[in-house]
Write a protein that holds these residues in place. Structure first.
Motif, PDB file in Angstrom:
ATOM      1  N   ASN A  83      -4.202  -3.423  -0.884  1.00  0.00           N
ATOM      2  CA  ASN A  83      -4.188  -2.702   0.395  1.00  0.00           C
ATOM      3  C   ASN A  83      -3.566  -3.476   1.545  1.00  0.00           C
ATOM      4  OD1 ASN A  83      -6.185  -4.507   0.543  1.00  0.00           O
ATOM      5  ND2 ASN A  83      -7.859  -3.055   0.773  1.00  0.00           N
ATOM      6  N   VAL A  84      -2.721  -4.439   1.210  1.00  0.00           N
ATOM      7  CA  VAL A  84      -2.003  -5.149   2.269  1.00  0.00           C
ATOM      8  C   VAL A  84      -1.098  -4.161   3.019  1.00  0.00           C
ATOM      9  CG1 VAL A  84      -0.252  -5.973   0.647  1.00  0.00           C
ATOM     10  CG2 VAL A  84      -0.538  -7.162   2.787  1.00  0.00           C
ATOM     11  N   LYS A 111       4.918  -3.783  13.299  1.00  0.00           N
ATOM     12  CA  LYS A 111       3.532  -3.311  13.319  1.00  0.00           C
ATOM     13  C   LYS A 111       2.620  -4.528  13.166  1.00  0.00           C
ATOM     14  CE  LYS A 111      -0.377  -2.241  11.005  1.00  0.00           C
ATOM     15  NZ  LYS A 111      -1.093  -2.846   9.865  1.00  0.00           N
TER      16      LYS A 111
HETATM   17 MG    MG Z   1      -3.889  -2.771   6.967  1.00  0.00          MG
END
Ligand code: MG
Ligand code: ADP
Ligand code: ASP
Length: 439
Positions: free
Chosen positions: A243-244, A7
């Motif tokens: 929020n990585v 991703k």
């Molecule tokens: Mg992200």
């Protein structure tokens, strides 16, 4: 056969040059067969993510009946991206079609999803790969949750025969047949779903940092990088603000024990961080794995003598929040006290007043007080809470930085200690905890 799902996040899609770098990464390993992409993100600080441009388009559409202005910015962004890539791709025809579809669908989720859709169409062309629309393979149930079984089946069927495939992240098909997005940052979840469906050897999550860091690099310069963390630590840290990776990313992977590897698109040679099932995890030896936090909570503090002896006290209080449809983050409690920690965004001034009145009439507390503008900070690590002296070190470090702790909650997962401090003390508190445990 060994297969990887990769991703690529927004910054990895930011412009044509970066996308060419992504192609090199994919070409370098034949196992990188399935690629999930986000919408193009920021090219420089101060730039606007395509997804944010699209949310603005929806707002304009609702307010003015058309999103001509807003969509011009989206158009310019994709035009320059295709120009930089120097590929024969009819981007303007696709943009015309997309603008017309936005106009006829008039749905926020549909509009927001177009960044991923357009980007995946382009990346499929660059890679010479099959494009698979997420709307045809990722399905939601009526209550908005993921329909895993149906999605996994549709994905395996769609990818069979494809040498390489590109799938847009962030959305799928809702129960009503229309496009539905995940919450912000949700392309990470799409990647997990694809990884589970194809039973990937590893889910590579390519971003703009060389791994999961011990805290937010925007608060502490070059924090320590974690080599390995457990699913559970990831869940705690990402839910609390790191929020990585989206905090829901582990759910599709958990049953199949698929590890996640965080990698840096701009430094592919760096090892990154492995996120592994808790059973396969060997602790690093560090007491604390990481620190993460979020701002803007409201605490409703309730005190009543012998509260714990009063049968159903807590139940009555919680019923008020259920009635008002407010979800609770934490409930730290003592013998005669309890606190309800709620996201401030969920509580308008009127709603807060209603809740207070209802709690007063339900349980007649001696004291009820509201503390606003609270930030929560979680210090996370396996075995941390069972190790003698950890909390003392934590609280002393915070006190030494002259920060007043408003609330403490030691999670029952035994993996974290959460403190509540004033929003204004948030960054300072993270730095103090980091210095105590990592320097
Ligand atoms: Mg992200
Ligand atoms: P992507 O667009 O690739 O999905 P995100 O912006 O969602 O990337 O996530 C990567 C960013 O997360 C990093 O640039 C960093 O600023 C931020 N971040 C916050 N906390 C952490 C942490 N503990 N470790 C690494 N990055 C973090
Ligand atoms: N583009 C979406 C967002 O900005 C999803 C993602 O990047 O994961 O939230």
């Amino acid at each position: 056969m060994s297969v990887k799902v990769c991703k690529f996040g927004g910054t990895s899609m930011a412009d044509g040059n970066v996308i060419n770098g992504v192609k090199k990464i994919i070409d370098a390993d034949a196992r990188r067969k399935y690629v999930v992409v986000s919408a193009p993100g920021k090219r420089y600080s101060g730039d606007t993510k395509v997804t944010d441009l699209l949310y603005a388009c929806h707002k304009e559409l609702v307010e003015k009946g058309s999103c001509k202005n807003g969509f011009a910015a989206v158009r310019a962004r994709f035009n320059s991206l295709v120009k930089e890539l120097n590929i024969p791709f009819e981007i303007n025809a696709l943009l015309d079609e997309t603008e017309a579809a936005i106009d006829s669908e008039r749905s926020e989720d549909f509009t927001a999803s177009r960044g991923e859709y357009l980007c995946a169409r382009i990346v499929a062309e660059v890679l010479g790969a099959t494009f698979i629309d997420a709307k045809d393979v990722i399905f939601f149930n009526e209550d908005g949750s993921l329909n895993g079984e149906k999605s996994y089946k549709a994905i395996s069927f769609a990818v069979s025969g494809a040498e390489r495939a590109v799938i847009p992240g962030f959305y799928g098909k809702g129960y009503d047949g229309k496009v539905k997005t995940f919450s912000r940052g949700g392309s990470d979840i799409s990647g997990s779903i694809i990884a589970r469906a194809v039973n990937a050897t590893v889910y590579e999550n390519w971003t703009d940092v060389s791994g999961f860091l011990a805290c937010d690099p925007r608060i502490v310069e070059s924090p320590v990088k974690m080599k390995t963390i457990s699913y559970k630590e990831l869940r705690e840290l990402s839910y609390m603000g790191a929020n990585v990776l989206h905090s829901d990313s582990i759910f599709p992977l958990r049953k199949a024990n698929i590890p996640i590897q965080i990698k840096n698109t701009f430094r592919p040679q760096d090892a990154g961080t492995s996120i592994v099932p808790s059973a396969k995890y060997t602790p690093s030896g560090n007491l604390v794995t990481g620190v993460a936090g979020k701002k803007n909570f409201t605490v409703i503090f309730i005190e009543k003598s012998h509260m714990n002896a009063e049968v159903g006290f807590m139940c009555k209080v919680l019923s008020v929040l259920v009635e008002e449809e407010i979800s609770i983050e934490h409930i730290p409690s003592g013998i005669d006290t309890m606190s309800l920690v709620v996201e401030s965004n969920d509580l308008s001034k009127e709603k807060l007043e209603t809740v207070i009145e209802k709690i007063k009439s339900a349980v007649a507390p001696d004291v009820i007080r509201v503390i606003e503008d609270i930030a929560l900070i979680a210090t996370v690590g396996h075995g941390m809470s069972s190790s003698v002296g950890t909390s003392a070190r934590l609280f002393n470090a915070i006190a030494a930085a002259d920060i007043n702790i408003k609330m403490i909650d030691q999670g029952s997962s035994e993996l974290n200690i959460i403190v509540g401090v004033r929003n204004d003390d948030y960054e300072k508190c993270i730095r103090a905890i980091y210095s105590e445990f990592f320097k």
